[in-house]
Structure formats: structure tokens, C-alpha cells
Design a protein around this motif. Structure first.
Motif, PDB file in Angstrom:
ATOM      1  N   GLU A  98      23.032  -7.804   0.486  1.00 49.94           N
ATOM      2  CA  GLU A  98      24.316  -8.474   0.621  1.00 49.94           C
ATOM      3  C   GLU A  98      25.235  -7.965  -0.486  1.00 49.94           C
ATOM      4  O   GLU A  98      24.871  -7.970  -1.667  1.00 49.94           O
ATOM      5  CB  GLU A  98      24.150  -9.991   0.525  1.00 49.94           C
ATOM      6  N   THR A  99      26.427  -7.529  -0.084  1.00 46.96           N
ATOM      7  CA  THR A  99      27.306  -6.815  -1.009  1.00 46.96           C
ATOM      8  C   THR A  99      28.194  -7.744  -1.822  1.00 46.96           C
ATOM      9  O   THR A  99      29.367  -7.460  -2.073  1.00 46.96           O
ATOM     10  CB  THR A  99      28.167  -5.800  -0.231  1.00 46.96           C
ATOM     11  N   SER A 100      27.635  -8.871  -2.213  1.00 45.46           N
ATOM     12  CA  SER A 100      28.367  -9.787  -3.102  1.00 45.46           C
ATOM     13  C   SER A 100      28.299  -9.251  -4.528  1.00 45.46           C
ATOM     14  O   SER A 100      27.717  -8.195  -4.786  1.00 45.46           O
ATOM     15  CB  SER A 100      27.736 -11.178  -3.020  1.00 45.46           C
ATOM     16  N   ASN A 101      28.891  -9.971  -5.453  1.00 45.85           N
ATOM     17  CA  ASN A 101      28.843  -9.568  -6.855  1.00 45.85           C
ATOM     18  C   ASN A 101      28.263 -10.724  -7.676  1.00 45.85           C
ATOM     19  O   ASN A 101      28.929 -11.736  -7.853  1.00 45.85           O
ATOM     20  CB  ASN A 101      30.242  -9.199  -7.357  1.00 45.85           C
ATOM     21  N   PRO A 102      27.014 -10.626  -8.154  1.00 50.01           N
ATOM     22  CA  PRO A 102      26.105  -9.482  -8.023  1.00 50.01           C
ATOM     23  C   PRO A 102      25.502  -9.390  -6.626  1.00 50.01           C
ATOM     24  O   PRO A 102      25.548 -10.366  -5.866  1.00 50.01           O
ATOM     25  CB  PRO A 102      25.034  -9.777  -9.075  1.00 50.01           C
ATOM     26  N   PRO A 103      24.921  -8.229  -6.269  1.00 45.72           N
ATOM     27  CA  PRO A 103      24.312  -8.089  -4.945  1.00 45.72           C
ATOM     28  C   PRO A 103      23.083  -8.982  -4.805  1.00 45.72           C
ATOM     29  O   PRO A 103      22.461  -9.375  -5.792  1.00 45.72           O
ATOM     30  CB  PRO A 103      23.932  -6.600  -4.892  1.00 45.72           C
ATOM     31  N   VAL A 104      22.736  -9.286  -3.569  1.00 47.27           N
ATOM     32  CA  VAL A 104      21.600 -10.165  -3.276  1.00 47.27           C
ATOM     33  C   VAL A 104      20.758  -9.520  -2.186  1.00 47.27           C
ATOM     34  O   VAL A 104      21.297  -8.953  -1.223  1.00 47.27           O
ATOM     35  CB  VAL A 104      22.080 -11.556  -2.807  1.00 47.27           C
ATOM     36  N   LEU A 105      19.418  -9.604  -2.317  1.00 44.89           N
ATOM     37  CA  LEU A 105      18.528  -9.108  -1.266  1.00 44.89           C
ATOM     38  C   LEU A 105      18.404 -10.149  -0.170  1.00 44.89           C
ATOM     39  O   LEU A 105      18.215 -11.338  -0.448  1.00 44.89           O
ATOM     40  CB  LEU A 105      17.147  -8.783  -1.838  1.00 44.89           C
ATOM     41  N   ASN A 106      18.487  -9.687   1.065  1.00 42.60           N
ATOM     42  CA  ASN A 106      18.420 -10.611   2.198  1.00 42.60           C
ATOM     43  C   ASN A 106      17.184 -10.285   3.030  1.00 42.60           C
ATOM     44  O   ASN A 106      16.123 -10.057   2.481  1.00 42.60           O
ATOM     45  CB  ASN A 106      19.712 -10.515   3.011  1.00 42.60           C
ATOM     46  N   GLN A 107      17.330 -10.216   4.334  1.00 35.52           N
ATOM     47  CA  GLN A 107      16.187 -10.022   5.235  1.00 35.52           C
ATOM     48  C   GLN A 107      15.427  -8.757   4.889  1.00 35.52           C
ATOM     49  O   GLN A 107      16.012  -7.733   4.526  1.00 35.52           O
ATOM     50  CB  GLN A 107      16.680  -9.965   6.682  1.00 35.52           C
ATOM     51  N   THR A 108      14.097  -8.819   5.026  1.00 39.78           N
ATOM     52  CA  THR A 108      13.224  -7.708   4.652  1.00 39.78           C
ATOM     53  C   THR A 108      12.248  -7.405   5.781  1.00 39.78           C
ATOM     54  O   THR A 108      11.750  -8.320   6.451  1.00 39.78           O
ATOM     55  CB  THR A 108      12.459  -8.038   3.352  1.00 39.78           C
ATOM     56  N   TRP A 109      11.961  -6.109   5.987  1.00 39.57           N
ATOM     57  CA  TRP A 109      11.018  -5.659   7.015  1.00 39.57           C
ATOM     58  C   TRP A 109       9.983  -4.747   6.361  1.00 39.57           C
ATOM     59  O   TRP A 109      10.318  -3.876   5.556  1.00 39.57           O
ATOM     60  CB  TRP A 109      11.737  -4.868   8.107  1.00 39.57           C
ATOM     61  N   SER A 110       8.721  -4.917   6.704  1.00 40.12           N
ATOM     62  CA  SER A 110       7.635  -4.064   6.216  1.00 40.12           C
ATOM     63  C   SER A 110       7.209  -3.110   7.330  1.00 40.12           C
ATOM     64  O   SER A 110       7.038  -3.531   8.488  1.00 40.12           O
ATOM     65  CB  SER A 110       6.439  -4.906   5.777  1.00 40.12           C
ATOM     66  N   THR A 111       7.028  -1.846   6.989  1.00 40.77           N
ATOM     67  CA  THR A 111       6.638  -0.832   7.973  1.00 40.77           C
ATOM     68  C   THR A 111       5.262  -0.280   7.617  1.00 40.77           C
ATOM     69  O   THR A 111       4.686  -0.594   6.578  1.00 40.77           O
ATOM     70  CB  THR A 111       7.655   0.328   8.003  1.00 40.77           C
ATOM     71  N   SER A 112       4.737   0.578   8.481  1.00 41.22           N
ATOM     72  CA  SER A 112       3.460   1.246   8.219  1.00 41.22           C
ATOM     73  C   SER A 112       3.667   2.726   7.895  1.00 41.22           C
ATOM     74  O   SER A 112       2.731   3.521   7.979  1.00 41.22           O
ATOM     75  CB  SER A 112       2.518   1.093   9.416  1.00 41.22           C
ATOM     76  N   LEU A 113       4.898   3.097   7.515  1.00 38.91           N
ATOM     77  CA  LEU A 113       5.191   4.479   7.126  1.00 38.91           C
ATOM     78  C   LEU A 113       4.898   4.653   5.640  1.00 38.91           C
ATOM     79  O   LEU A 113       5.545   4.025   4.798  1.00 38.91           O
ATOM     80  CB  LEU A 113       6.665   4.800   7.415  1.00 38.91           C
ATOM     81  N   TYR A 114       3.922   5.516   5.321  1.00 40.48           N
ATOM     82  CA  TYR A 114       3.630   5.794   3.915  1.00 40.48           C
ATOM     83  C   TYR A 114       4.769   6.634   3.347  1.00 40.48           C
ATOM     84  O   TYR A 114       5.093   7.701   3.861  1.00 40.48           O
ATOM     85  CB  TYR A 114       2.296   6.526   3.781  1.00 40.48           C
ATOM     86  N   LYS A 115       5.364   6.149   2.271  1.00 42.19           N
ATOM     87  CA  LYS A 115       6.643   6.700   1.834  1.00 42.19           C
ATOM     88  C   LYS A 115       6.580   8.174   1.432  1.00 42.19           C
ATOM     89  O   LYS A 115       7.498   8.943   1.709  1.00 42.19           O
ATOM     90  CB  LYS A 115       7.220   5.876   0.675  1.00 42.19           C
ATOM     91  N   PHE A 173       0.806  -1.224   0.000  1.00 45.32           N
ATOM     92  CA  PHE A 173       0.000   0.000   0.000  1.00 45.32           C
ATOM     93  C   PHE A 173       0.841   1.276   0.000  1.00 45.32           C
ATOM     94  O   PHE A 173       0.448   2.296   0.571  1.00 45.32           O
ATOM     95  CB  PHE A 173      -0.961   0.007   1.202  1.00 45.32           C
ATOM     96  N   GLY A 174       1.998   1.219  -0.634  1.00 42.89           N
ATOM     97  CA  GLY A 174       2.856   2.404  -0.704  1.00 42.89           C
ATOM     98  C   GLY A 174       3.640   2.670   0.557  1.00 42.89           C
ATOM     99  O   GLY A 174       4.302   3.708   0.670  1.00 42.89           O
ATOM    100  N   ASN A 175       3.596   1.749   1.517  1.00 38.57           N
ATOM    101  CA  ASN A 175       4.359   1.904   2.755  1.00 38.57           C
ATOM    102  C   ASN A 175       5.803   1.445   2.559  1.00 38.57           C
ATOM    103  O   ASN A 175       6.103   0.635   1.686  1.00 38.57           O
ATOM    104  CB  ASN A 175       3.715   1.116   3.888  1.00 38.57           C
ATOM    105  N   VAL A 176       6.669   1.945   3.411  1.00 35.23           N
ATOM    106  CA  VAL A 176       8.107   1.695   3.285  1.00 35.23           C
ATOM    107  C   VAL A 176       8.441   0.241   3.598  1.00 35.23           C
ATOM    108  O   VAL A 176       7.917  -0.347   4.548  1.00 35.23           O
ATOM    109  CB  VAL A 176       8.893   2.638   4.214  1.00 35.23           C
ATOM    110  N   ILE A 177       9.328  -0.310   2.784  1.00 30.48           N
ATOM    111  CA  ILE A 177       9.909  -1.631   3.012  1.00 30.48           C
ATOM    112  C   ILE A 177      11.425  -1.467   3.101  1.00 30.48           C
ATOM    113  O   ILE A 177      12.019  -0.686   2.358  1.00 30.48           O
ATOM    114  CB  ILE A 177       9.545  -2.604   1.880  1.00 30.48           C
ATOM    115  N   ILE A 178      12.042  -2.196   4.030  1.00 31.62           N
ATOM    116  CA  ILE A 178      13.498  -2.178   4.205  1.00 31.62           C
ATOM    117  C   ILE A 178      14.038  -3.548   3.837  1.00 31.62           C
ATOM    118  O   ILE A 178      13.541  -4.566   4.328  1.00 31.62           O
ATOM    119  CB  ILE A 178      13.881  -1.864   5.660  1.00 31.62           C
TER     120      ILE A 178
END
Length: 452
Positions: free
Chosen positions: A356-373, A347-352
Motif C-alpha cells: 500500500e503506497t501510503s506514507n509510510p508504506p504498508v504490506l497488504n495481501q500476501t501470496w506464497s508460491t512454489s517457485l524457488y527464487k 523454503f526459499g520460494n517466492v512470496i508476493i
């Protein structure tokens, strides 16, 4: 009935009912020309004595201090390289160049100091003349209007100080400090660095700072990216050997992502960070995380979720303006790189997401917030906590929100004010090595000290 007039004669009517009396003013005429001269002098002083001129000596002295410290480190390194009185020619050449830059700084410091001394003497004389003239003019203020006005100004000033004390931020005891040991942000100092880049005011959007995980020998380097196309796109990174170098625009080196701008893999938006000699940023016209390795000058990437907002779908904004192409933000702290974005499924809220700074980079743990960006103007990470800012007015930005990735607790009641030097903040990021917040604000590079 008695009527007053400035005529030089008196008259009595035939019937004896009315009389006209002469009114004579014993005070001299008000010297309006003196007041005009004071106003003209004040305008000239305001034009000649600017805040930039007054802070230039401090900036130059700070730059010189950093250069000398770096020179001492390099000389010590050179001594360690001594092999039977045979010194490394490359190191000697580097020191020779640094000495030349220090001499250039000294020359500029001397020239600026002489100019400021002359300006200071002239301004002091003019200021004293204005004081003397205004004291003379106050003799005409029989009703003591100016005296009462000064008293009112003092009362207003005291009221403003009381308001500031009442609104001052106190530490938040309800949140537990992160594992990195510094705790949570509770206040922010006045700016410790404030300077235009060598580009002047040409490019109001950009980013700067230090590598959050530098290679040995690169600890003192600074990087700068300006969005040179439509205030939205960039295609090269400029590096400097020290803080003084970036403040004065001395001897930069450029690394180009592409020869044209914008095109595939070039930079989109002012939100980016440097980590491990790689720049992390939003790739042009995609919802991807790009990693540009400055050593190999190659680009690799990883896609964010397909419903991630990009191309100004979920940008940072406030009621007065929208910061274009700021959908995807990047931040660093003690533990690495994060990407901050929003999706339609959230719903347009911020996700963190941790990157991971490998080559290529990789997305790891993710958190969902209730802050509308789009209610925020920027974000940064410190000790595993996301902080968001909002625009209050031209002078004040406020850290109003936090999300702790360790406890999953979020708060909307933070009131940590940032006293701005310019109207808009296009970029900010925290450096865990010096606890400074690096800010790019309407073409100015600024740092603030965070209090934990």
C-alpha cells in the motif's frame, strides 16, 4: 607402375620397367593476394558498419518525434493559459528550451545522416568489389565446393525456421484473464527501443522506466537509476522529460537520497519501481521496503518478515552467474506496487506482497508460491499475474512461470522467449499504460511489446 612428377623431362629406366612423366597444369596460379584483399576489406567494413551506427538514425528520429509531440502539447497548454494576451512567462521559457533541444536533435540527426550516407556509399562500392572478386575466384573452384556450401547454408536456414515455427508459443486457454481486461501474456515482440544510456557501458546494473501512477503533467517523464558503487548500490534518481531525452542524455535532473553511497536508506540492488512520484526499492543492508518521495526527498520504510533473504541470500541467478543483491524485487501493474521476495520459512520460494503506497508504506495481501527464487533471473507483474524469467543462453531469456493472484493458479510450462540484445537482464518491469516491458540489460535500456 606409372609415377607422375612436375619435372620438365621424362626418363625411362634401362630395364624399361619404370617411366617418369612430366605433369603440366594448364590453369593459372590461384591469386591468393586477391583473396587476402577481400578478407581485409571485409574486416574493415565490419569495423566501420556497426549495428549501433545503423540504428542511430532510427533512435534520433524517434526522439525527435517524441519531442515534437510534447512541444505541441505544451503549446496547446500555453494557449489555454492565455489571459488577455498575457502568456505565462514560465511556460514560454519551457517552450523556448524545448525548441532549443529540438534544434539540437535536428543538427545531430543531419550530421549523423550525412556520415551514414557517406559510409553507405563507400560500403556499397567495397561490397560490389568483393562480390566481383569472389566471382572471379570461384572460377578456380572446379569441384563446385562453394556452390554446394551455399546450398547447405540455405538448407540449414530453412531447418532453423522450421524449428522456430515448431517452438513458437501458442495462447494458453487454460487460464482465465484477469479483471484488468488484457488477459495473460502469450508472446513478446522484438525490441522497440534499444539504446545505451549517457553513461555508456560503465554501469551494467541499473533500472529505468516511467512512473506507473504519474502526477498530472508528468506522464511523459522517464526515470533512470544506475548502480554506481560496486554494481550494487545507488544514491540518486535521474529524471528526463521524454524518451528522446533519456536516449540522448539531454537535460536530466537528479534527486539524491543521500550524499554518500552506500549508506542508510540508499538503494541496494537493481530491482526498483516508480509509483506516485516515489521510488520503491530495497534499503541498503536491510530486509525493508524503502519509499523515497521525490517531492519531499524523504524516506520511509516498512520491514518484510524477519526471515526474508537479503544481501544475496536468495538472489536471482542461473548456472552461469548470480545477480548480486537481487533478493527483493519490485513490480507494478494496473493495481499498484508489489514486492517479490523469499523467506526461509517458505523454503526459499517466492512470496508476493501487495504494497500500500501510503506514507509510510504498508504490506497488504500476501501470496506464497512454489517457485524457488534462485531458479529465476527476474520477475514482473501484469494484470495481477506474476511472471518469472530464466536464462536459456546469451541470446534468449524465457518467461517460463506464472502465478495468478486472482485464482492462485501457477504454471511452470510457459515458453515465451525474449530475444536479447545483451547477455544479461538485470532489471525488467511492465508498464500497464503502454503494455511495454522495460528492460535494463548490461548498461542498455530496452523495451519489448507484450502480447496478451
Amino acid at each position: 607402375m606409372l609415377e607422375k612428377s612436375t619435372t620438365s623431362s621424362s626418363h625411362k629406366s634401362v630395364r624399361g620397367k619404370n617411366c617418369v612423366c612430366e605433369l603440366q597444369n594448364s590453369d593459372p596460379a590461384f591469386p591468393e593476394n586477391k583473396l587476402n584483399n577481400v578478407e581485409f576489406t571485409a574486416i574493415q567494413c565490419a569495423r566501420n558498419v556497426t549495428s549501433e551506427k545503423m540504428t542511430e538514425i532510427d533512435r534520433l528520429a524517434l526522439g525527435l518525434q517524441h519531442r515534437i509531440r510534447q512541444l505541441l502539447e505544451n503549446v496547446s497548454m500555453l494557449e489555454r493559459e492565455d489571459n488577455g494576451n498575457l502568456y505565462a512567462a514560465v511556460s514560454l521559457r519551457i517552450i523556448e528550451l524545448e525548441l532549443a533541444e529540438i534544434q539540437e536533435l535536428l543538427d545531430k540527426l543531419n550530421r549523423t545522416n550525412n556520415k551514414n550516407q557517406q559510409l553507405s556509399v563507400q560500403a556499397a562500392e567495397e561490397f560490389q568489389d568483393m562480390i566481383d572478386t569472389m566471382r572471379e575466384l570461384e572460377k578456380f573452384d572446379h569441384m563446385q565446393v562453394m556452390v554446394k556450401q551455399r546450398e547447405n547454408e540455405l538448407i540449414k536456414r530453412d531447418l532453423e525456421r522450421c524449428k522456430e515455427e515448431l517452438n513458437s508459443t501458442s495462447p494458453a486457454p487454460t487460464l482465465f484473464p484477469g479483471l484488468c481486461g488484457v488477459g495473460h501474456v502469450v508472446n513478446i515482440s522484438v525490441s522497440t527501443t534499444y539504446s545505451l544510456t549517457e553513461y555508456g557501458t560503465s554501469y551494467p546494473y541499473g533500472a529505468w522506466g516511467r512512473d506507473a501512477n504519474p502526477a498530472p503533467g508528468d506522464e511523459n517523464k522517464y526515470w533512470l537509476v544506475v548502480l554506481t558503487s560496486s554494481n550494487a548500490y545507488g544514491n540518486f534518481i535521474r529524471q528526463y522529460s521524454s524518451l528522446s531525452s533519456i536516449m540522448l542524455g539531454i537535460a536530466p535532473t537528479d534527486k539524491y537520497i543521500s550524499g554518500s553511497n552506500p549508506t542508510t536508506n540508499t538503494i541496494q540492488g537493481a530491482n526498483m519501481v516508480m509509483y506516485g512520484n516515489s521510488l520503491y526499492y530495497n534499503c541498503y543492508n536491510t530486509y525493508s521496503v524503502c519509499q523515497f518521495n521525490l517531492t519531499t526527498q524523504s524516506v520511509s520504510s516498512v520491514d518484510l518478515p524477519s526471515d526474508t533473504g537479503y544481501n544475496s541470500k536468495f538472489p536471482f541467478a542461473h548456472l552461469g552467474t548470480t545477480y548480486g543483491y537481487t533478493d527483493i524485487d519490485f513490480a507494478t501493474d494496473e493495481s499498484g506496487v508489489y514486492v517479490i521476495y523469499a523467506t526461509t520459512s517458505n523454503f526459499g520460494n517466492v512470496i508476493i506482497s501487495k504494497v500500500e503506497t501510503s506514507n509510510p508504506p504498508v504490506l497488504n495481501q500476501t501470496w506464497s508460491t512454489s517457485l524457488y527464487k534462485t531458479t529465476a533471473t527476474n520477475t514482473f507483474m501484469a494484470c495481477g499475474v506474476l511472471y518469472a524469467t530464466r536464462y536459456l543462453d546469451k541470446e534468449t531469456e524465457q518467461i517460463f512461470y506464472s502465478y495468478d493472484t486472482k485464482t492462485n493458479k501457477e504454471r511452470f510450462d510457459l515458453k515465451i522467449n525474449i530475444n536479447k540484445k545483451q547477455t544479461n537482464i538485470e532489471f525488467l518491469n511492465y508498464d500497464h499504460r503502454d503494455h511495454l516491458l522495460y528492460v535494463y540489460s548490461d548498461a542498455y535500456i530496452i523495451t519489448y511489446k507484450l502480447v496478451f
